[in-house]
Design a protein around this motif. Structure first.
Motif, PDB file in Angstrom:
ATOM      1  N   LYS A 117      58.538  52.610 -37.996  1.00  0.00           N
ATOM      2  CA  LYS A 117      57.895  51.592 -37.175  1.00  0.00           C
ATOM      3  C   LYS A 117      58.510  51.533 -35.826  1.00  0.00           C
ATOM      4  O   LYS A 117      59.879  51.749 -35.885  1.00  0.00           O
ATOM      5  N   THR A 118      57.937  51.343 -34.666  1.00  0.00           N
ATOM      6  CA  THR A 118      58.595  51.157 -33.376  1.00  0.00           C
ATOM      7  C   THR A 118      58.558  49.674 -33.175  1.00  0.00           C
ATOM      8  O   THR A 118      57.626  48.981 -33.410  1.00  0.00           O
ATOM      9  N   VAL A 119      59.791  49.213 -32.484  1.00  0.00           N
ATOM     10  CA  VAL A 119      59.933  48.026 -32.139  1.00  0.00           C
ATOM     11  C   VAL A 119      60.256  47.685 -30.739  1.00  0.00           C
ATOM     12  O   VAL A 119      60.635  48.579 -29.970  1.00  0.00           O
ATOM     13  N   ASP A 120      59.930  46.550 -30.328  1.00  0.00           N
ATOM     14  CA  ASP A 120      59.969  46.118 -28.866  1.00  0.00           C
ATOM     15  C   ASP A 120      61.344  45.301 -28.789  1.00  0.00           C
ATOM     16  O   ASP A 120      61.369  44.375 -29.733  1.00  0.00           O
ATOM     17  N   TYR A 121      62.226  45.879 -28.244  1.00  0.00           N
ATOM     18  CA  TYR A 121      63.700  45.200 -28.188  1.00  0.00           C
ATOM     19  C   TYR A 121      63.766  44.316 -26.934  1.00  0.00           C
ATOM     20  O   TYR A 121      65.085  43.704 -26.762  1.00  0.00           O
ATOM     21  N   ARG A 122      62.998  43.959 -26.023  1.00  0.00           N
ATOM     22  CA  ARG A 122      63.325  43.228 -24.932  1.00  0.00           C
ATOM     23  C   ARG A 122      63.652  42.026 -24.967  1.00  0.00           C
ATOM     24  O   ARG A 122      64.520  41.403 -24.376  1.00  0.00           O
ATOM     25  N   VAL A 123      63.113  41.012 -26.181  1.00  0.00           N
ATOM     26  CA  VAL A 123      63.544  39.769 -26.263  1.00  0.00           C
ATOM     27  C   VAL A 123      64.899  39.934 -26.896  1.00  0.00           C
ATOM     28  O   VAL A 123      65.827  38.850 -26.397  1.00  0.00           O
ATOM     29  N   GLU A 124      65.081  40.592 -27.565  1.00  0.00           N
ATOM     30  CA  GLU A 124      66.607  40.653 -28.612  1.00  0.00           C
ATOM     31  C   GLU A 124      67.652  41.150 -27.486  1.00  0.00           C
ATOM     32  O   GLU A 124      68.769  40.496 -27.499  1.00  0.00           O
ATOM     33  N   VAL A 125      67.435  42.124 -26.440  1.00  0.00           N
ATOM     34  CA  VAL A 125      68.354  42.360 -25.564  1.00  0.00           C
ATOM     35  C   VAL A 125      68.730  41.150 -24.717  1.00  0.00           C
ATOM     36  O   VAL A 125      69.925  40.994 -24.165  1.00  0.00           O
ATOM     37  N   THR A 126      67.832  40.301 -24.363  1.00  0.00           N
ATOM     38  CA  THR A 126      68.040  39.338 -23.457  1.00  0.00           C
ATOM     39  C   THR A 126      68.790  38.146 -24.264  1.00  0.00           C
ATOM     40  O   THR A 126      69.615  37.624 -23.686  1.00  0.00           O
ATOM     41  N   THR A 127      68.470  38.057 -25.499  1.00  0.00           N
ATOM     42  CA  THR A 127      69.321  37.101 -26.240  1.00  0.00           C
ATOM     43  C   THR A 127      70.567  37.563 -26.378  1.00  0.00           C
ATOM     44  O   THR A 127      71.799  36.637 -26.251  1.00  0.00           O
ATOM     45  N   ALA A 128      70.840  38.798 -26.551  1.00  0.00           N
ATOM     46  CA  ALA A 128      72.099  39.331 -26.815  1.00  0.00           C
ATOM     47  C   ALA A 128      73.027  39.142 -25.425  1.00  0.00           C
ATOM     48  O   ALA A 128      74.090  38.710 -25.661  1.00  0.00           O
ATOM     49  N   ARG A 129      72.356  39.433 -24.413  1.00  0.00           N
ATOM     50  CA  ARG A 129      73.004  39.430 -23.011  1.00  0.00           C
ATOM     51  C   ARG A 129      73.661  37.945 -22.936  1.00  0.00           C
ATOM     52  O   ARG A 129      74.615  37.506 -22.411  1.00  0.00           O
ATOM     53  N   ARG A 130      72.676  37.007 -23.217  1.00  0.00           N
ATOM     54  CA  ARG A 130      73.180  35.481 -23.146  1.00  0.00           C
ATOM     55  C   ARG A 130      74.266  35.233 -24.320  1.00  0.00           C
ATOM     56  O   ARG A 130      74.921  34.448 -23.932  1.00  0.00           O
ATOM     57  N   ALA A 131      74.252  35.624 -25.543  1.00  0.00           N
ATOM     58  CA  ALA A 131      75.303  35.139 -26.464  1.00  0.00           C
ATOM     59  C   ALA A 131      76.483  36.050 -26.407  1.00  0.00           C
ATOM     60  O   ALA A 131      77.671  35.569 -26.647  1.00  0.00           O
ATOM     61  N   PRO A 136      79.893  37.979 -25.504  1.00  0.00           N
ATOM     62  CA  PRO A 136      81.000  37.492 -24.130  1.00  0.00           C
ATOM     63  C   PRO A 136      81.411  38.944 -23.562  1.00  0.00           C
ATOM     64  O   PRO A 136      81.953  38.806 -22.589  1.00  0.00           O
ATOM     65  N   TYR A 137      80.641  39.685 -23.454  1.00  0.00           N
ATOM     66  CA  TYR A 137      80.724  40.897 -22.695  1.00  0.00           C
ATOM     67  C   TYR A 137      78.913  41.387 -22.288  1.00  0.00           C
ATOM     68  O   TYR A 137      77.999  41.116 -22.498  1.00  0.00           O
ATOM     69  N   ALA A 138      79.135  42.343 -21.145  1.00  0.00           N
ATOM     70  CA  ALA A 138      77.798  43.015 -20.845  1.00  0.00           C
ATOM     71  C   ALA A 138      77.254  44.046 -21.742  1.00  0.00           C
ATOM     72  O   ALA A 138      77.627  44.956 -22.276  1.00  0.00           O
ATOM     73  N   VAL A 139      76.083  43.522 -22.108  1.00  0.00           N
ATOM     74  CA  VAL A 139      75.363  44.322 -23.098  1.00  0.00           C
ATOM     75  C   VAL A 139      74.611  45.415 -22.462  1.00  0.00           C
ATOM     76  O   VAL A 139      73.810  45.219 -21.513  1.00  0.00           O
ATOM     77  N   ALA A 140      74.710  46.547 -22.915  1.00  0.00           N
ATOM     78  CA  ALA A 140      74.079  47.801 -22.459  1.00  0.00           C
ATOM     79  C   ALA A 140      72.819  48.136 -23.118  1.00  0.00           C
ATOM     80  O   ALA A 140      72.924  48.091 -24.425  1.00  0.00           O
ATOM     81  N   ALA A 141      71.550  48.379 -22.729  1.00  0.00           N
ATOM     82  CA  ALA A 141      70.243  48.766 -22.970  1.00  0.00           C
ATOM     83  C   ALA A 141      69.892  49.893 -22.298  1.00  0.00           C
ATOM     84  O   ALA A 141      70.256  49.599 -20.848  1.00  0.00           O
ATOM     85  N   PRO A 142      69.139  50.805 -22.477  1.00  0.00           N
ATOM     86  CA  PRO A 142      68.376  51.709 -21.933  1.00  0.00           C
ATOM     87  C   PRO A 142      67.283  51.137 -20.880  1.00  0.00           C
ATOM     88  O   PRO A 142      66.610  50.240 -21.310  1.00  0.00           O
ATOM     89  N   GLU A 143      67.301  51.712 -19.718  1.00  0.00           N
ATOM     90  CA  GLU A 143      66.285  51.345 -18.677  1.00  0.00           C
ATOM     91  C   GLU A 143      65.773  52.765 -18.192  1.00  0.00           C
ATOM     92  O   GLU A 143      66.739  53.690 -17.787  1.00  0.00           O
ATOM     93  N   GLY A 144      64.514  53.080 -18.084  1.00  0.00           N
ATOM     94  CA  GLY A 144      64.003  54.169 -17.597  1.00  0.00           C
ATOM     95  C   GLY A 144      64.008  55.451 -18.391  1.00  0.00           C
ATOM     96  O   GLY A 144      63.722  56.465 -17.960  1.00  0.00           O
ATOM     97  N   SER A 172      65.264  50.251 -34.366  1.00  0.00           N
ATOM     98  CA  SER A 172      65.890  48.741 -34.903  1.00  0.00           C
ATOM     99  C   SER A 172      66.744  48.259 -33.686  1.00  0.00           C
ATOM    100  O   SER A 172      67.252  48.766 -32.778  1.00  0.00           O
ATOM    101  N   VAL A 173      66.725  46.896 -33.943  1.00  0.00           N
ATOM    102  CA  VAL A 173      67.587  46.060 -33.040  1.00  0.00           C
ATOM    103  C   VAL A 173      68.202  44.874 -33.661  1.00  0.00           C
ATOM    104  O   VAL A 173      67.766  44.386 -34.402  1.00  0.00           O
ATOM    105  N   SER A 174      69.498  44.631 -33.336  1.00  0.00           N
ATOM    106  CA  SER A 174      70.207  43.441 -33.751  1.00  0.00           C
ATOM    107  C   SER A 174      71.290  42.981 -32.838  1.00  0.00           C
ATOM    108  O   SER A 174      71.822  44.086 -32.118  1.00  0.00           O
ATOM    109  N   TYR A 175      71.817  41.776 -32.938  1.00  0.00           N
ATOM    110  CA  TYR A 175      72.691  41.197 -32.330  1.00  0.00           C
ATOM    111  C   TYR A 175      73.439  40.464 -33.456  1.00  0.00           C
ATOM    112  O   TYR A 175      72.855  39.240 -33.546  1.00  0.00           O
ATOM    113  N   LYS A 176      74.929  40.826 -33.865  1.00  0.00           N
ATOM    114  CA  LYS A 176      75.570  39.846 -34.665  1.00  0.00           C
ATOM    115  C   LYS A 176      76.828  39.181 -33.957  1.00  0.00           C
ATOM    116  O   LYS A 176      77.645  39.806 -33.582  1.00  0.00           O
TER     117      LYS A 176
END
Length: 178
Positions: free
Chosen positions: A42-56, A58-66, A75-79
């Motif tokens: 299964k393929t997941v869309d991680y755009r919402v999770e990366v935005t949420t993780a970047r807000r939560a 305390p460091y700059a969260v890295a995600a691929p672009e391009g 799979s995607v998660s922020y704990k």
């Protein structure tokens, strides 16, 4: 009458069972093609999770672009941690050859975090050039990894993919704070 069964009766019973099994195999649809195996993950869309993780985080969260569309997020998660330290970002992907690659990030103690996400891989000689930065190489029985330790955060790109593919993923990472 009991006790009078013969080998012939047993062989006939097995033949009937064999015919039923063959009918089930041939008449129930199944697909063993490579595309079916690829689509089974299964393929997941991680755009919402990366935005949420970047807000939560305390460091700059890295995600691929391009990255090309042949890379698929699976799979995607922020704990977050209760004490504000040790929060962990995870993004698992399949590369174009269907090998696993993941971005793992945390502000937890680096040594323990690296051991956990690389399944015990050990640091090896040499560095991997990714853009203008050098990443440490790790090799284990299951995973290989590229590791970059920076002030306050450790970024690990790990998986079964070869170092070149891990470097492609690392090069596409963009770290942002929400």
């Amino acid at each position: 009458m009991r006790g009078r069964q013969t080998v012939r009766d047993m062989v006939l019973s097995l033949a009937v069972i064999g015919v039923v099994v063959a009918a089930v195999y041939f008449f129930i649809p199944h697909d063993d093609s490579p595309s079916a195996q690829q689509n089974a993950v299964k393929t997941v869309d991680y755009r919402v999770e990366v935005t949420t993780a970047r807000r939560a985080a305390p460091y700059a969260v890295a995600a691929p672009e391009g990255l090309p569309k042949t890379w698929r997020a699976t799979s995607v998660s922020y704990k977050a941690s209760s004490d504000g330290k040790g929060g962990a970002w995870h993004l698992g992907m399949l590369d174009p050859e269907q090998q696993y690659a993941a971005v793992e990030q945390s502000d937890a103690p680096a040594k323990k975090f690296i051991q956990e996400v690389t399944l015990g891989a050990a640091k090896v000689e040499g560095k991997q050039a990714v853009g203008s930065k050098k990443w440490d190489r790790y090799q284990g029985d299951t995973y290989r990894a590229l590791v970059r330790e920076e002030s306050g955060v450790t970024t690990v790109v790990t998986g079964t993919a070869p170092y070149g593919r891990l470097a492609d993923l690392a090069a596409a990472l963009v770290a942002k704070k929400g």
